[in-house]
Write a protein that holds these residues in place. Sequence first.
Motif, mmCIF file in Angstrom:
data_model
loop_
_atom_site.group_PDB
_atom_site.id
_atom_site.type_symbol
_atom_site.label_atom_id
_atom_site.label_comp_id
_atom_site.label_asym_id
_atom_site.label_seq_id
_atom_site.Cartn_x
_atom_site.Cartn_y
_atom_site.Cartn_z
ATOM 1 N N GLU A 32 11.536 -29.721 -17.852
ATOM 2 C CA GLU A 32 12.672 -30.367 -17.211
ATOM 3 C C GLU A 32 12.795 -31.784 -17.749
ATOM 4 O OE1 GLU A 32 12.191 -31.590 -13.107
ATOM 5 O OE2 GLU A 32 13.753 -33.029 -13.603
ATOM 6 N N SER A 83 17.729 -35.125 -16.543
ATOM 7 C CA SER A 83 17.906 -35.081 -15.085
ATOM 8 C C SER A 83 18.446 -36.367 -14.478
ATOM 9 C CB SER A 83 16.566 -34.720 -14.401
ATOM 10 O OG SER A 83 16.138 -33.456 -14.816
ATOM 11 N N TYR A 117 17.899 -28.976 -16.800
ATOM 12 C CA TYR A 117 18.399 -30.278 -16.352
ATOM 13 C C TYR A 117 18.575 -30.192 -14.851
ATOM 14 C CZ TYR A 117 21.407 -34.490 -16.425
ATOM 15 O OH TYR A 117 21.948 -35.740 -16.253
ATOM 16 N N TYR A 118 17.922 -31.079 -14.131
ATOM 17 C CA TYR A 118 18.034 -31.113 -12.681
ATOM 18 C C TYR A 118 19.110 -32.136 -12.320
ATOM 19 C CZ TYR A 118 16.445 -31.753 -7.798
ATOM 20 O OH TYR A 118 16.353 -31.836 -6.425
ATOM 21 N N ASN A 172 20.844 -34.437 -9.992
ATOM 22 C CA ASN A 172 20.650 -35.128 -8.713
ATOM 23 C C ASN A 172 22.017 -35.413 -8.087
ATOM 24 O OD1 ASN A 172 17.893 -37.082 -10.000
ATOM 25 N ND2 ASN A 172 17.902 -35.100 -9.011
ATOM 26 N N TRP A 176 20.910 -25.414 -15.864
ATOM 27 C CA TRP A 176 21.288 -26.611 -15.108
ATOM 28 C C TRP A 176 21.060 -26.298 -13.650
ATOM 29 C CZ3 TRP A 176 23.659 -31.076 -17.375
ATOM 30 C CH2 TRP A 176 23.840 -30.969 -18.770
ATOM 31 N N ASP A 225 7.482 -31.992 -16.543
ATOM 32 C CA ASP A 225 8.562 -32.890 -16.151
ATOM 33 C C ASP A 225 8.527 -34.104 -17.067
ATOM 34 O OD1 ASP A 225 8.816 -31.125 -14.077
ATOM 35 O OD2 ASP A 225 8.639 -32.606 -12.467
#
Length: 571
Positions: free
Chosen positions: A117, A120, A156-157, A159, A249, A326
Amino acid sequence: MIGALNGAKQKGQLKTEAWPLVSLDSPKRPEWGDLASTVAMSLAASEQRAPHDIAQIIIDNLTQREQLFDRVEIVRPGFLNLTVKPAIWQEVLREIEAEGAGYGRADLGKHQRVLVEYVSANPTGPLHVGHGRGAAVGQAVANMLKAVGYDVVSEYYINDAGRQMKLLGASVYARYEQLSNRPVEFPAEGYHGSYITAVAERVKQQIGPELAGRPAVEVEERCRTFANQELLNLIREDLKSFGIEFESWFSEASLVNSGAVQRVLDELQSQQFLFEQEGAWWFRSSAFGDEKDRVVRKQDGEYTYLASDIAYHRDKLQRGFDLLIDVWGADHHGYIPRMQAVVQAYGHPKDRLQVVLVQMVNLLRGGKKVEMSKRAGEFITMREVIDEVGADAAKFFFLMRDSDSHLDFDLELAKQRSSDNPVYYVQYAHARIASLWRVATARGIACPLPSQTNLAVLTDQDELGLIRKLSAYPSVLQGSATAYEPHRMTYYLQQLAGLLHTFYNKHRILPPAADRDLLMAAPDGVVSTDEPQKEALSPERTAARLALMSGVQQVLRNGLKALGISAPEQM
RNA sequence: GCGCCCGUAGCUCAGUCGGAUAGAGCAUCAGCCUUCUAAGCUGAGGGUCGUUGGUUCGAUUCCAACCGGGCGCACCA
């Protein structure tokens, strides 16, 4: 080597039960041969004998010594120096030819599933330079792990929940109202960048009519979702022009909206990992090595960032990944213990989560610092850097240093088309070889495959030196991948390119075109004697050197590709 | 104050599992294009590996203390 040790043991010459790590290094000085080992010295203590004697015993027990080595010697305290026969090195070229783009690949990962990941970033603005470095590192780590046998998914996190998004919505809303001459107070910690106004303008154009007369709360809400979409698209495009594609995603809001966050908290509570105190809910991370417990749900009922992070990592683990990587900005390093606590709360060893920290990028222009102020919304975006220096140069610079150390990135240097610029230096090495093929074709010189070439003529130290370097590629790739340290690869590529340029300058590969030209240029029959003196070049040697070049080119290409950087045919 | 990271040539940094005379690039200086791309090459100078102890046959590497720098220590993200 191991064979020799075991052989000696069977004969009772050595008595140590467990061998120390038997390592074969490539020594620093050429006169120390191609391979060196320090086993004899490591064994000296447990054997209670002089290292020299032990080394001698090992040598005596080496199998295939004649076939493999030209020279085997013991030096001073007990170094064992081996010089490998050229024929063994020459085989490396055939191996590279046979494996092609797969040369260097390995099966270290045994198809373990890894989730990498990275980036992000909040969709609250364009990506900045720091994100660029994270992107380059994440992509390189993911690529290299794939190459050594892991099944990798990059993610891709997003937020897109919580306070920051609210502020984004409020900021766009304020600008939107300003555009319509209905000034409202700009949120105290809102986003000031000019891109906010740009988004507000598009809000007005695209959905202005339907917003007319709607309650402020609703308009602000629409501004937020609109801005979210816009900025996320912007981020996707920026990443795309940086040559980075995510396989997945993952939206934070989706976790919150589906109730997953609350479910996860309930679950933790039932397992006694949560407790209530002063109206807030706490995660008992101190039970897993964190220095204190952490709030997951505030007094006001809102979740903290950690709450959705728990849910998110829970989700990753449930998706069956064996390893979570991460990539974070280094300023978040204090977060590592609590996230590893999460992993442990779910019954996994803490090292199932590995965090790669990416330090700050110091942008320079001609040696002078480029000032950035994030507060005023004045920061250099990733796009500006890509537009100015190109994606390849940017990536290479981002990957030149250990990601955990600060990076000086000089925009002027990255643009320079000279040997001072490491990117061009490496790419040029690849292009130079490509140019050889073009010239060879134009002149009708055959370029047989290494497998159809007599490589035995490659005996020169410069030739063997190049091959030795090529043979190191697999271990560089593997080390770089498993340590999550792409800079080892950029370093290696610079060294290999250096050897290539030196070789190119010192030796000819194709026969000089001059033979014919010089005859024509010398009507009085006097043939210039400059040319042939340099080096006699038989067709056989040309073919062998072309094979060597083909190996170098393949390895440069593989290495650059692993880093997500292009290998141009022409520059 | 506590925790994490860092300290290697004038500058920016490599240095893997403890090994031999510690490396590269930049910068400086001196050279190399009638030749396969000079977007290149060759050579020179430049070091108390922050300091002090410890472990070891051997320490830039491991351990401790100290000095110097960065970052983190939120019911922010």
